[in-house]
Design a protein around this motif. Structure first.
Motif, PDB file in Angstrom:
ATOM      1  N   SER A   1       0.860  -1.180   0.000  1.00 35.76           N
ATOM      2  CA  SER A   1       0.000   0.000   0.000  1.00 35.76           C
ATOM      3  C   SER A   1       0.897   1.231   0.000  1.00 35.76           C
ATOM      4  O   SER A   1       2.115   1.121   0.232  1.00 35.76           O
TER       5      SER A   1
ATOM      6  N   MET B   1       0.771   3.478   2.281  1.00 34.32           N
ATOM      7  CA  MET B   1       1.231   3.692   3.657  1.00 34.32           C
ATOM      8  C   MET B   1       2.417   2.800   4.002  1.00 34.32           C
ATOM      9  O   MET B   1       3.308   3.206   4.744  1.00 34.32           O
TER      10      MET B   1
ATOM     11  N   PHE C   1      -1.124  13.690   4.321  1.00 38.47           N
ATOM     12  CA  PHE C   1      -2.150  12.651   4.376  1.00 38.47           C
ATOM     13  C   PHE C   1      -2.261  12.185   5.844  1.00 38.47           C
ATOM     14  O   PHE C   1      -1.246  12.038   6.529  1.00 38.47           O
TER      15      PHE C   1
ATOM     16  N   CYS D   1       0.006   9.450   7.271  1.00 40.51           N
ATOM     17  CA  CYS D   1       1.424   9.850   7.312  1.00 40.51           C
ATOM     18  C   CYS D   1       1.656  10.655   8.584  1.00 40.51           C
ATOM     19  O   CYS D   1       2.665  10.498   9.280  1.00 40.51           O
TER      20      CYS D   1
ATOM     21  N   GLU E   1       4.950  16.320   1.080  1.00 40.86           N
ATOM     22  CA  GLU E   1       3.967  15.898   0.098  1.00 40.86           C
ATOM     23  C   GLU E   1       3.719  17.132  -0.758  1.00 40.86           C
ATOM     24  O   GLU E   1       3.360  18.182  -0.218  1.00 40.86           O
TER      25      GLU E   1
ATOM     26  N   PHE F   1      -0.023  13.171  -5.571  1.00 41.43           N
ATOM     27  CA  PHE F   1      -0.920  14.131  -6.228  1.00 41.43           C
ATOM     28  C   PHE F   1      -0.421  14.530  -7.610  1.00 41.43           C
ATOM     29  O   PHE F   1      -1.214  14.798  -8.501  1.00 41.43           O
TER      30      PHE F   1
ATOM     31  N   LYS G   1      -3.844   5.067  -6.098  1.00 42.46           N
ATOM     32  CA  LYS G   1      -4.487   6.254  -6.675  1.00 42.46           C
ATOM     33  C   LYS G   1      -4.424   6.202  -8.205  1.00 42.46           C
ATOM     34  O   LYS G   1      -5.007   5.328  -8.781  1.00 42.46           O
TER      35      LYS G   1
HETATM   36  C1  LIG Z   1      -3.617   7.675  -0.371  1.00 47.38           C
HETATM   37  C2  LIG Z   1      -2.371   8.324  -0.018  1.00 47.38           C
HETATM   38  C3  LIG Z   1      -1.406   7.658   0.755  1.00 47.38           C
HETATM   39  C4  LIG Z   1      -1.641   6.265   1.301  1.00 47.38           C
HETATM   40  O1  LIG Z   1      -1.816   5.310   0.318  1.00 47.38           O
HETATM   41  P1  LIG Z   1      -2.617   3.915   0.528  1.00 47.38           P
HETATM   42  O2  LIG Z   1      -2.373   3.211  -0.760  1.00 47.38           O
HETATM   43  O3  LIG Z   1      -4.032   4.274   0.796  1.00 47.38           O
HETATM   44  O4  LIG Z   1      -1.992   3.224   1.691  1.00 47.38           O
HETATM   45  C5  LIG Z   1      -0.236   8.315   1.037  1.00 47.38           C
HETATM   46  N1  LIG Z   1       0.002   9.573   0.597  1.00 47.38           N
HETATM   47  C6  LIG Z   1      -0.908  10.238  -0.146  1.00 47.38           C
HETATM   48  C7  LIG Z   1      -0.604  11.612  -0.610  1.00 47.38           C
HETATM   49  C8  LIG Z   1      -2.118   9.654  -0.479  1.00 47.38           C
HETATM   50  O5  LIG Z   1      -3.013  10.321  -1.210  1.00 47.38           O
END
Ligand SMILES: *Cc1c(COP(=O)(O)O)cnc(C)c1O
Length: 394
Positions: free
Chosen positions: A87, A89, A113, A116, A156, A188, A210
């Protein structure tokens, strides 16, 4: 003629990067659902384990399908090495944990996030790692936060949920002067619109959940960087703590990469039009989109991004108005994910950022009126109508 795959155009890398074929010559990448691998002789097993002979050993260490995904993403990013994780995370956690030990210090941009932020605020402290948060747009703040024991910077950019943008090169210089590594969460921007390693970052992390999947199916993540940091900081932690990506998910993400460029470019086009629809409607007090000239960091964006991404944030003034907007949507879903083909919108204060104390939310400017929208691939006429109607209702 042998091609140097690193010289391929982005679109070619996305479709063909990392491709290895079995003797069957399959066109579509093979899905290897296998945990372990057989060796011809005991001596061959010995050489495989010692690293003398290349090859796979166990799914937690590597897998042919996962390796194709890693190679494709590495090519795209211009990274020497990519390691996939289960994932986003898992990627962020390992990326930080691999750089620090008890007594060390991390500096992080304060708009992050939610999970994080939890890793930094609630988890790192258990292992004696201290964290300082800074306004990520303020270079002096990064400099002032540095201590003799600072080992990692995390930022980020654009940040969740208000799309604040940080100058990656300038922050990388500050990190390097302090002997620290800069980790950039590039979710992003996507690998299509921003290349943090080329801008000076040491490590890039993705939630592949994403845009890389982009069709709402699987979780995944990735850590990318030069061979040295990937080996020294991450090789063992990835092997022994077990955040490996499932080969099935790797296969879904590998196929997702084939259309990443097409999807995110169209999504960014749609997002730019939707941001304009919201801005000209008059109901929102502020509209933030990294592709607009009125974005507070427009000059930095022009330097380091080649597109604005697909997320738009706007302030409707109150929670009630934000909720009326969401409840009036007929096409766009109310959902907290982003990067999907389907458009979705969320109220960050009560969903993605609800675990953040109100005073921290106010620090990053996140008041109750903000809505975050991830713009998808629907017809932009339909989306504009849906959003305009919901703004009328707000
Ligand atoms: C969704 C997201 C995460 C975490 O990702 P997962 O795949 O949900 O564990 C980390 N950083 C950002 C900026 C995110 O949008």
């Amino acid at each position: 003629m042998a091609e140097d795959v690193r010289d391929w155009e982005l679109e070619t890398k996305l479709v063909r990067g990392g491709l290895t074929r079995t003797p069957y010559g399959e066109i579509s990448e093979a899905l290897f659902l296998t945990q372990s691998f057989a060796y011809d002789t005991a001596g061959a097993a010995d050489r495989r384990f010692s690293g003398e002979e290349p090859g796979f050993i166990y799914q937690r260490f590597g897998n042919p399908t996962t390796a194709m995904f890693e190679e494709r993403l590495a090519l795209l990013e211009g990274a020497e090495v990519c390691r996939a994780t289960a994932s986003g995370m898992a990627a962020v956690h390992v990326a930080l944990q691999g750089l620090v030990r008890a007594g060390d210090h991390i500096v992080a941009g304060r708009a992050l996030f939610g999970s994080c932020r939890w890793i930094l605020s609630d988890w790192m402290g258990r292992f004696g790692v201290e964290v300082t948060y800074v306004d990520a747009t303020d270079l002096e703040a990064w400099k002032n936060a540095v201590r003799p024991n600072t080992k990692a910077f995390l930022v980020e950019t654009p940040a969740n949920p208000l799309l604040e943008v940080t100058a990656i090169g300038a922050v990388a210089d500050i990190a390097h002067a302090a002997g620290a590594k800069l980790v950039v969460d590039n979710v992003f921007a996507t690998p299509v619109f921003q290349k943090p390693l080329a801008l000076g970052a040491d490590v890039v992390v993705y939630s592949a959940t994403k845009h890389i999947d982009g069709q709402g199916r699987v979780l995944g993540g990735a850590i990318l960087g030069a061979e040295q940091v990937m080996t020294e900081a991450y090789k063992d932690i990835l092997r022994h703590t077990g955040p490996a990506l499932s080969p099935f998910n790797a296969w879904v993400l590998l196929k997702g990469l084939e259309t990443l460029d097409l999807r995110v470019r169209r999504q960014a086009e749609n997002a730019s039009k939707i941001a304009e629809v919201i801005a000209s409607h008059g109901k929102a007090k502020q509209v933030l989109y990294p592709g607009r000239p009125d974005h507070p960091q427009a000059a930095i964006i022009a330097n380091q991004m080649t597109g604005g991404g697909n997320v738009v944030a706007f302030d409707l003034g109150s929670r009630e108005a934000a909720w009326r907007f969401l409840d009036a949507l007929a096409i766009v879903d109310i959902s907290n994910n982003l990067g999907d083909a389907k458009s979705m919108a969320t109220h960050p204060s009560t969903t993605t950022h609800r675990s953040m104390p109100e005073e921290q939310r106010l620090e990053i400017g996140l008041t109750q009126g903000w809505v975050r929208m991830s713009v998808g691939l629907e017809g932009v006429g339909d989306l504009s109508r849906d959003v305009s109607r919901a703004l009328d209702a707000a």
